[in-house]
Structure formats: structure tokens, C-alpha cells
Scaffold this motif. Structure first.
Motif, PDB file in Angstrom:
ATOM      1  N   ALA A 124      39.302  43.232  28.002  1.00 54.69           N
ATOM      2  CA  ALA A 124      38.764  43.885  29.196  1.00 54.69           C
ATOM      3  C   ALA A 124      37.239  43.850  29.185  1.00 54.69           C
ATOM      4  CB  ALA A 124      39.266  45.320  29.289  1.00 54.69           C
ATOM      5  N   LYS A 125      36.648  44.081  28.005  1.00 56.90           N
ATOM      6  CA  LYS A 125      35.184  43.986  27.881  1.00 56.90           C
ATOM      7  C   LYS A 125      34.709  42.570  28.177  1.00 56.90           C
ATOM      8  CE  LYS A 125      34.674  47.572  24.338  1.00 56.90           C
ATOM      9  NZ  LYS A 125      34.338  47.817  22.914  1.00 56.90           N
ATOM     10  N   LEU A 126      35.447  41.566  27.695  1.00 59.05           N
ATOM     11  CA  LEU A 126      35.106  40.167  27.943  1.00 59.05           C
ATOM     12  C   LEU A 126      35.186  39.849  29.438  1.00 59.05           C
ATOM     13  CD1 LEU A 126      34.496  37.273  26.872  1.00 59.05           C
ATOM     14  CD2 LEU A 126      36.960  36.960  26.694  1.00 59.05           C
ATOM     15  N   ALA A 127      36.240  40.328  30.092  1.00 58.37           N
ATOM     16  CA  ALA A 127      36.395  40.096  31.527  1.00 58.37           C
ATOM     17  C   ALA A 127      35.265  40.739  32.316  1.00 58.37           C
ATOM     18  CB  ALA A 127      37.745  40.627  32.006  1.00 58.37           C
ATOM     19  N   GLU A 128      34.870  41.953  31.922  1.00 57.64           N
ATOM     20  CA  GLU A 128      33.778  42.652  32.590  1.00 57.64           C
ATOM     21  C   GLU A 128      32.461  41.902  32.389  1.00 57.64           C
ATOM     22  OE1 GLU A 128      31.502  46.917  32.237  1.00 57.64           O
ATOM     23  OE2 GLU A 128      33.675  46.889  31.945  1.00 57.64           O
ATOM     24  N   ALA A 129      32.220  41.448  31.172  1.00 56.67           N
ATOM     25  CA  ALA A 129      31.002  40.693  30.870  1.00 56.67           C
ATOM     26  C   ALA A 129      30.974  39.381  31.647  1.00 56.67           C
ATOM     27  CB  ALA A 129      30.884  40.434  29.377  1.00 56.67           C
ATOM     28  N   ALA A 130      32.129  38.751  31.787  1.00 60.14           N
ATOM     29  CA  ALA A 130      32.199  37.495  32.545  1.00 60.14           C
ATOM     30  C   ALA A 130      31.934  37.743  34.026  1.00 60.14           C
ATOM     31  CB  ALA A 130      33.560  36.848  32.354  1.00 60.14           C
ATOM     32  N   ALA A 131      32.462  38.847  34.552  1.00 56.69           N
ATOM     33  CA  ALA A 131      32.284  39.171  35.969  1.00 56.69           C
ATOM     34  C   ALA A 131      30.836  39.498  36.308  1.00 56.69           C
ATOM     35  CB  ALA A 131      33.187  40.337  36.359  1.00 56.69           C
ATOM     36  N   THR A 132      30.120  40.099  35.370  1.00 60.77           N
ATOM     37  CA  THR A 132      28.732  40.464  35.622  1.00 60.77           C
ATOM     38  C   THR A 132      27.750  39.371  35.202  1.00 60.77           C
ATOM     39  OG1 THR A 132      28.571  41.575  33.472  1.00 60.77           O
ATOM     40  CG2 THR A 132      29.209  42.926  35.371  1.00 60.77           C
ATOM     41  N   GLY A 133      28.287  38.290  34.628  1.00 62.46           N
ATOM     42  CA  GLY A 133      27.424  37.176  34.223  1.00 62.46           C
ATOM     43  C   GLY A 133      26.734  37.379  32.887  1.00 62.46           C
ATOM     44  N   GLU A 134      27.150  38.383  32.126  1.00 59.08           N
ATOM     45  CA  GLU A 134      26.531  38.652  30.828  1.00 59.08           C
ATOM     46  C   GLU A 134      26.887  37.606  29.774  1.00 59.08           C
ATOM     47  OE1 GLU A 134      27.141  42.687  29.479  1.00 59.08           O
ATOM     48  OE2 GLU A 134      27.223  43.361  31.551  1.00 59.08           O
ATOM     49  N   VAL A 135      28.041  36.970  29.933  1.00 61.66           N
ATOM     50  CA  VAL A 135      28.487  35.959  28.984  1.00 61.66           C
ATOM     51  C   VAL A 135      28.267  34.593  29.626  1.00 61.66           C
ATOM     52  CG1 VAL A 135      30.425  35.095  27.626  1.00 61.66           C
ATOM     53  CG2 VAL A 135      30.210  37.528  28.065  1.00 61.66           C
ATOM     54  N   GLU A 136      27.453  33.775  29.008  1.00 58.59           N
ATOM     55  CA  GLU A 136      27.078  32.503  29.622  1.00 58.59           C
ATOM     56  C   GLU A 136      27.942  31.331  29.196  1.00 58.59           C
ATOM     57  OE1 GLU A 136      22.978  31.906  28.792  1.00 58.59           O
ATOM     58  OE2 GLU A 136      22.402  33.849  29.571  1.00 58.59           O
ATOM     59  N   ASP A 137      28.569  31.400  28.034  1.00 58.80           N
ATOM     60  CA  ASP A 137      29.260  30.234  27.511  1.00 58.80           C
ATOM     61  C   ASP A 137      30.743  30.156  27.860  1.00 58.80           C
ATOM     62  OD1 ASP A 137      29.862  32.378  25.946  1.00 58.80           O
ATOM     63  OD2 ASP A 137      29.663  31.347  24.024  1.00 58.80           O
ATOM     64  N   LEU A 138      31.200  30.921  28.878  1.00 59.38           N
ATOM     65  CA  LEU A 138      32.581  30.815  29.317  1.00 59.38           C
ATOM     66  C   LEU A 138      32.742  29.557  30.164  1.00 59.38           C
ATOM     67  CD1 LEU A 138      33.420  34.471  30.405  1.00 59.38           C
ATOM     68  CD2 LEU A 138      34.089  33.301  28.315  1.00 59.38           C
ATOM     69  N   PRO A 139      33.868  28.843  30.021  1.00 56.27           N
ATOM     70  CA  PRO A 139      34.095  27.666  30.860  1.00 56.27           C
ATOM     71  C   PRO A 139      34.113  28.061  32.337  1.00 56.27           C
ATOM     72  CG  PRO A 139      35.691  27.777  29.074  1.00 56.27           C
ATOM     73  CD  PRO A 139      34.934  29.059  29.058  1.00 56.27           C
ATOM     74  N   LYS A 140      33.456  27.278  33.167  1.00 57.65           N
ATOM     75  CA  LYS A 140      33.378  27.585  34.597  1.00 57.65           C
ATOM     76  C   LYS A 140      34.755  27.489  35.238  1.00 57.65           C
ATOM     77  CE  LYS A 140      28.892  27.909  34.693  1.00 57.65           C
ATOM     78  NZ  LYS A 140      28.469  29.099  34.046  1.00 57.65           N
ATOM     79  N   GLY A 141      35.075  28.446  36.078  1.00 54.02           N
ATOM     80  CA  GLY A 141      36.312  28.425  36.830  1.00 54.02           C
ATOM     81  C   GLY A 141      37.534  28.911  36.063  1.00 54.02           C
ATOM     82  N   VAL A 142      37.382  29.289  34.803  1.00 53.95           N
ATOM     83  CA  VAL A 142      38.513  29.775  34.018  1.00 53.95           C
ATOM     84  C   VAL A 142      38.529  31.296  34.077  1.00 53.95           C
ATOM     85  CG1 VAL A 142      39.557  29.876  31.724  1.00 53.95           C
ATOM     86  CG2 VAL A 142      38.403  27.794  32.469  1.00 53.95           C
ATOM     87  N   PRO A 143      39.614  31.892  34.584  1.00 53.02           N
ATOM     88  CA  PRO A 143      39.682  33.349  34.613  1.00 53.02           C
ATOM     89  C   PRO A 143      39.561  33.916  33.204  1.00 53.02           C
ATOM     90  CG  PRO A 143      41.460  32.378  35.901  1.00 53.02           C
ATOM     91  CD  PRO A 143      40.796  31.258  35.159  1.00 53.02           C
ATOM     92  N   ALA A 144      38.811  34.983  33.070  1.00 60.49           N
ATOM     93  CA  ALA A 144      38.560  35.568  31.751  1.00 60.49           C
ATOM     94  C   ALA A 144      39.852  35.989  31.066  1.00 60.49           C
ATOM     95  CB  ALA A 144      37.608  36.747  31.876  1.00 60.49           C
ATOM     96  N   GLU A 145      40.880  36.363  31.830  1.00 63.19           N
ATOM     97  CA  GLU A 145      42.145  36.795  31.234  1.00 63.19           C
ATOM     98  C   GLU A 145      42.814  35.668  30.444  1.00 63.19           C
ATOM     99  OE1 GLU A 145      45.100  39.166  29.937  1.00 63.19           O
ATOM    100  OE2 GLU A 145      43.251  39.764  30.880  1.00 63.19           O
ATOM    101  N   LEU A 146      42.531  34.417  30.815  1.00 66.48           N
ATOM    102  CA  LEU A 146      43.122  33.292  30.097  1.00 66.48           C
ATOM    103  C   LEU A 146      42.433  33.024  28.766  1.00 66.48           C
ATOM    104  CD1 LEU A 146      43.731  30.732  32.978  1.00 66.48           C
ATOM    105  CD2 LEU A 146      45.364  32.286  31.921  1.00 66.48           C
ATOM    106  N   LEU A 147      41.274  33.589  28.585  1.00 64.96           N
ATOM    107  CA  LEU A 147      40.539  33.364  27.336  1.00 64.96           C
ATOM    108  C   LEU A 147      40.934  34.425  26.317  1.00 64.96           C
ATOM    109  CD1 LEU A 147      37.059  32.689  28.910  1.00 64.96           C
ATOM    110  CD2 LEU A 147      38.735  31.017  28.153  1.00 64.96           C
ATOM    111  N   SER A 148      41.064  33.994  25.094  1.00 64.63           N
ATOM    112  CA  SER A 148      41.457  34.942  24.050  1.00 64.63           C
ATOM    113  C   SER A 148      40.260  35.700  23.514  1.00 64.63           C
ATOM    114  CB  SER A 148      42.146  34.207  22.910  1.00 64.63           C
ATOM    115  OG  SER A 148      41.229  33.349  22.255  1.00 64.63           O
ATOM    116  N   GLY A 149      39.052  35.169  23.720  1.00 62.58           N
ATOM    117  CA  GLY A 149      37.846  35.834  23.247  1.00 62.58           C
ATOM    118  C   GLY A 149      37.614  35.698  21.761  1.00 62.58           C
ATOM    119  N   VAL A 150      38.441  34.913  21.077  1.00 67.17           N
ATOM    120  CA  VAL A 150      38.346  34.779  19.626  1.00 67.17           C
ATOM    121  C   VAL A 150      37.286  33.754  19.261  1.00 67.17           C
ATOM    122  CG1 VAL A 150      39.605  34.058  17.559  1.00 67.17           C
ATOM    123  CG2 VAL A 150      40.734  35.438  19.272  1.00 67.17           C
TER     124      VAL A 150
END
Length: 193
Positions: free
Chosen positions: A49-75
Motif C-alpha cells: 500500500a505504501k508502494l502504491a501510494e508512493a507510485a501515485a504521488t510520483g515519489e518512486v521514480e524507478d517503477l516501470p511505466k504503465g504497470v499498476p503498482a499492485e502488480l509489483l511485489s516491491g521486493v
């Protein structure tokens, strides 16, 4: 020298919880000499949930573009290394894997993760899914589509979400197919990048 997977899974979950992780899946393969224990981990629900929130606010820059944060394990690699060291020590001390040698592999479940529990189908509603059934449904055992609904042990796939191949192409006369979860032999997500 039987391996007790339930005891290993319970121990792995206990160790994972101390690292804010969840055990997604566990596999033990091999014969007497070349044995491998694979453990797939992801951040627990709070950390995801923290990862999804960070992705939504743009705090995390290295997430693949267009991939919903829920699909990422964050590991991260560090998470895997720390968990591997701790679980390896516990497995050896408690002698949960009898015999001299085995290889321990720890990783995230990946973008095309396996779906095995009912909770997985609820969590990944709206995702592309590829699955195989035990028995035929509309003269086909292989299906690919968007998971649009999961209720009462039955999942619904939107077949128009992807171009069907092989027998499925001929079998598709409707836009959706309903498949009982008990009839699903194996299923996994399909990455949308």
C-alpha cells in the motif's frame, strides 16, 4: 528423508513477517543430490500500500511505466538477500530439510506471477490472465483474457481483451467465458508493458 513443505512454509512465513514480507509461493524440486528450494516473496499488504501510494504521488521514480503498482511485489535484491540468509539459518538449525545439501533460491514472483489462491483472483481483478483448465470449457482448455469478475468460486474472463490463438480462436463465440476455480489447473498473470 521426506521434506515437510507445510512446516517449511510456516517457518518461511514467520521469517518473512519479521522483514515485512509475505511468502507468495514455495517449491521444492530435485532428487537426492540436486535439490532446490525456491521461495517467492513480496512486500506485505501494508508495504505494498505504501508502494502504491508512493507510485501515485510520483515519489518512486524507478517503477516501470504503465504497470499498476499492485502488480509489483516491491521486493528488492536486499530484501531477498536478507530473507535468504535468515531463512537459510532457520532451516538448517531446525533441520527442516534433511540431508546434506540443497540450493536455496529467493525471488519476487515477477510480473507474470502464478495465481493459486482465491485471494489472488480477487486481488488481480482487471488484469490479463492466462490459464489452463483440467477439463474443457467450450471445447478448449487454454484461455487468455482480462479477469473481470470473481465470485462464488467462478471467474469471468473478457476474451476480447487479447487476440485469441489456436483452438481458443475457434472456440470463441462469446465475448466472455466463465470458469470454475476448481477447474483451473494453472494460471498466471500476463504482463502488460
Amino acid at each position: 528423508m521426506a521434506v515437510q513443505l507445510d512446516a517449511i512454509r510456516s517457518t518461511a512465513q514467520r521469517v518473512a513477517a519479521s522483514h515485512d514480507l509475505d511468502v507468495v509461493d514455495l517449491e521444492f524440486q530435485g532428487g537426492v543430490k540436486f535439490r532446490t528450494l525456491r521461495i517467492y516473496i513480496e512486500k506485505n499488504a501494508v508495504e505494498r500500500a505504501k508502494l502504491a501510494e508512493a507510485a501515485a504521488t510520483g515519489e518512486v521514480e524507478d517503477l516501470p511505466k504503465g504497470v499498476p503498482a499492485e502488480l509489483l511485489s516491491g521486493v528488492t535484491h536486499e530484501d531477498c538477500a536478507k530473507f535468504a540468509q535468515d531463512i537459510g539459518t532457520v532451516l538448517d538449525v531446525e533441520d527442516l530439510i534433511p540431508g546434506a545439501e540443497y540450493t536455496l533460491e529467493v525471488s519476487s514472483p515477477g510480473l507474470e506471477r502464478k495465481l493459486s489462491k482465491a485471494e489472488d483472483y480477487t486481488r488481480f481483478l482487471g488484469s490479463l490472465v492466462k490459464l489452463q483448465t483440467f477439463t474443457t470449457v467450450n471445447n478448449n482448455r487454454h484461455w487468455q483474457g482480462r479477469l473481470t469478475k470473481f465470485a462464488d468460486g467462478v471467474l469471468t474472463l473478457d476474451l476480447t481483451a487479447v487476440k485469441q490463438k489456436g483452438k481458443a480462436k475457434k472456440a470463441v463465440t462469446e465475448q466472455t467465458v466463465e470458469i470454475a476455480l476448481l477447474n483451473v489447473e494453472k494460471a498466471n498473470l500476463v504482463a502488460e508493458i
